[in-house]
Design a protein around this motif. Structure first.
Motif, short mmCIF file in Angstrom:
data_model
loop_
_atom_site.label_atom_id
_atom_site.label_comp_id
_atom_site.label_asym_id
_atom_site.label_seq_id
_atom_site.Cartn_x
_atom_site.Cartn_y
_atom_site.Cartn_z
N THR A 114 10.85 -4.05 -3.39
CA THR A 114 10.20 -4.90 -4.49
C THR A 114 8.75 -4.53 -4.27
OG1 THR A 114 9.41 -6.84 -3.13
CG2 THR A 114 11.59 -6.96 -4.16
N ALA A 115 8.27 -4.31 -5.53
CA ALA A 115 6.76 -3.68 -5.82
C ALA A 115 6.11 -4.16 -6.88
CB ALA A 115 6.73 -1.94 -5.90
N SER A 116 5.15 -4.20 -7.16
CA SER A 116 4.48 -4.65 -8.55
C SER A 116 4.53 -3.47 -9.68
CB SER A 116 3.05 -4.83 -8.39
OG SER A 116 2.30 -3.60 -8.12
N ILE A 117 4.83 -2.20 -9.53
CA ILE A 117 5.35 -1.25 -10.33
C ILE A 117 6.35 -0.53 -9.58
CG2 ILE A 117 3.34 -1.37 -11.77
CD1 ILE A 117 2.39 1.31 -10.11
N PRO A 118 7.42 -0.12 -10.49
CA PRO A 118 8.54 0.70 -10.01
C PRO A 118 8.60 2.14 -9.86
CG PRO A 118 8.95 0.24 -12.29
CD PRO A 118 7.47 -0.23 -11.92
N VAL A 119 7.56 2.52 -8.89
CA VAL A 119 7.27 4.00 -8.60
C VAL A 119 8.43 4.54 -7.93
CG1 VAL A 119 5.75 5.51 -7.50
CG2 VAL A 119 4.74 3.38 -8.86
N GLU A 120 8.84 5.64 -8.39
CA GLU A 120 10.06 5.97 -7.76
C GLU A 120 9.87 6.71 -6.18
OE1 GLU A 120 13.46 6.31 -8.55
OE2 GLU A 120 12.77 4.84 -9.88
N LYS A 121 8.49 7.28 -6.15
CA LYS A 121 8.29 7.92 -4.68
C LYS A 121 8.28 6.72 -3.71
CE LYS A 121 3.12 7.09 -4.27
NZ LYS A 121 2.27 7.87 -3.58
N ALA B 187 13.01 5.96 2.10
CA ALA B 187 14.35 6.54 2.57
C ALA B 187 13.80 7.53 3.68
CB ALA B 187 15.11 7.08 1.50
N ALA B 188 13.13 8.27 3.54
CA ALA B 188 12.80 9.24 4.50
C ALA B 188 12.30 8.50 5.81
CB ALA B 188 11.65 10.07 4.04
N LEU B 189 11.64 7.41 5.85
CA LEU B 189 11.28 6.92 6.93
C LEU B 189 12.38 6.29 7.58
CD1 LEU B 189 9.14 5.29 8.94
CD2 LEU B 189 9.24 3.48 7.46
N LEU B 190 13.21 5.69 7.01
CA LEU B 190 14.48 5.16 7.90
C LEU B 190 15.36 6.51 8.30
CD1 LEU B 190 13.50 2.56 6.26
CD2 LEU B 190 16.03 2.12 6.07
N GLU B 191 15.49 7.59 7.44
CA GLU B 191 16.11 8.72 7.99
C GLU B 191 15.61 9.19 9.29
OE1 GLU B 191 16.72 10.94 4.51
OE2 GLU B 191 18.58 9.55 3.98
N LYS B 192 14.11 9.18 9.34
CA LYS B 192 13.57 9.65 10.68
C LYS B 192 13.76 8.74 11.56
CE LYS B 192 8.61 10.36 11.97
NZ LYS B 192 7.36 10.06 11.79
N LEU B 193 13.85 7.40 11.36
CA LEU B 193 14.48 6.56 12.44
C LEU B 193 15.85 6.68 12.93
CD1 LEU B 193 11.87 3.68 11.50
CD2 LEU B 193 11.65 5.39 13.64
N GLY C 293 0.86 -1.37 0.02
CA GLY C 293 0.17 -0.13 -0.10
C GLY C 293 0.74 1.19 0.09
N GLY C 294 1.97 1.16 -0.74
CA GLY C 294 2.82 2.13 -0.86
C GLY C 294 4.05 2.44 0.46
N GLN C 295 3.81 1.42 1.09
CA GLN C 295 4.70 1.76 2.47
C GLN C 295 5.68 0.60 2.43
OE1 GLN C 295 4.50 4.19 4.63
NE2 GLN C 295 2.66 5.18 3.52
N ILE C 296 6.67 0.40 3.11
CA ILE C 296 7.43 -0.78 3.25
C ILE C 296 6.65 -1.53 4.08
CG2 ILE C 296 9.79 0.46 3.14
CD1 ILE C 296 10.18 0.13 6.19
N SER C 297 6.89 -2.95 4.41
CA SER C 297 5.97 -3.99 4.74
C SER C 297 5.93 -3.55 6.57
CB SER C 297 6.58 -5.25 4.78
OG SER C 297 7.81 -5.60 5.05
N ARG D 173 21.73 3.70 0.01
CA ARG D 173 21.49 3.46 -1.34
C ARG D 173 20.10 2.95 -1.35
NH1 ARG D 173 25.16 0.22 -2.82
NH2 ARG D 173 26.49 1.86 -3.91
N THR D 174 19.06 3.19 -2.25
CA THR D 174 17.83 2.69 -2.54
C THR D 174 17.54 2.23 -3.93
OG1 THR D 174 17.27 4.20 -0.78
CG2 THR D 174 15.27 3.09 -1.94
N MET D 175 17.07 0.79 -3.81
CA MET D 175 16.81 0.23 -5.11
C MET D 175 15.31 -0.03 -5.16
SD MET D 175 20.18 -2.06 -5.62
CE MET D 175 20.38 -2.56 -3.83
N ILE D 176 14.77 -0.17 -6.25
CA ILE D 176 13.40 -0.83 -6.40
C ILE D 176 13.46 -1.97 -7.66
CG2 ILE D 176 12.29 1.21 -7.62
CD1 ILE D 176 9.78 0.73 -5.90
N PHE D 177 12.92 -2.79 -7.32
CA PHE D 177 12.61 -3.82 -8.37
C PHE D 177 11.07 -4.11 -8.61
CE2 PHE D 177 17.04 -4.41 -7.38
CZ PHE D 177 17.89 -4.67 -8.62
N ALA D 178 10.58 -4.05 -9.89
CA ALA D 178 9.24 -4.26 -10.21
C ALA D 178 9.35 -5.87 -10.52
CB ALA D 178 9.01 -3.62 -11.52
#
Length: 150
Positions: free
Chosen positions: A100-107, A113-119, A76-80, A125-130
């Protein structure tokens, strides 16, 4: 070290490939969400995703290196929710994030990354694979893509 959460096989396949490419140990984060039936799992995971809540990892590691990789699907747009629990409870460190996501949405990359930095984690590095609904057939293709990105 490569940590991953995967209910099915897709994220596990990517985490295993990343571990092989980097020559690092791979550790599966487990959650009792995986024991739920399919319908109950989808309802619960969507609720967690939209609320932004985490869900406990049942085998939270006692030792987490300063630098690590985290592989997780997008829900749903968030990390699990189990991956969120892991980063909320891990000491701050340098993280390479593989999504991993069904579509490689850059956002997704930016928001994760913003969530992890907040924590208080530093995202290296951040990678996304469709991924399709089917498991990728060529593990060597995945490894080759990772080598190019690394």
């Amino acid at each position: 070290m490569v940590f991953y959460y995967s209910r099915g096989k897709k994220t596990k396949m990517f985490a295993t490939a990343l571990g092989e490419v980097l020559g690092q140990e791979v550790y599966e984060l487990k959650s009792d969400l995986n024991d739920m039936g399919k319908l109950k799992f989808y309802i619960k995971s969507l609720g967690l995703a939209f609320s932004g809540k985490s869900y406990p990892v049942t085998n939270m590691p006692t030792e987490i290196p300063e630098e690590f990789c985290l592989c997780t699907p997008i829900w749903g747009g968030q990390i699990s929710a189990p991956a969120r629990y892991f980063v909320e409870n891990a000491k701050s460190g340098k993280v390479t994030l593989l999504l991993t996501a069904s579509i490689p949405v850059e956002k997704y990359k930016t928001e994760a990354a913003a969530l992890l930095e907040k924590l208080r984690h530093t995202v290296v590095r951040t990678m996304i694979f469709a991924t399709s609904s089917k498991i990728p057939t060529e593990t060597e293709t995945i490894k080759e893509q990772m080598r190019e990105l690394m």
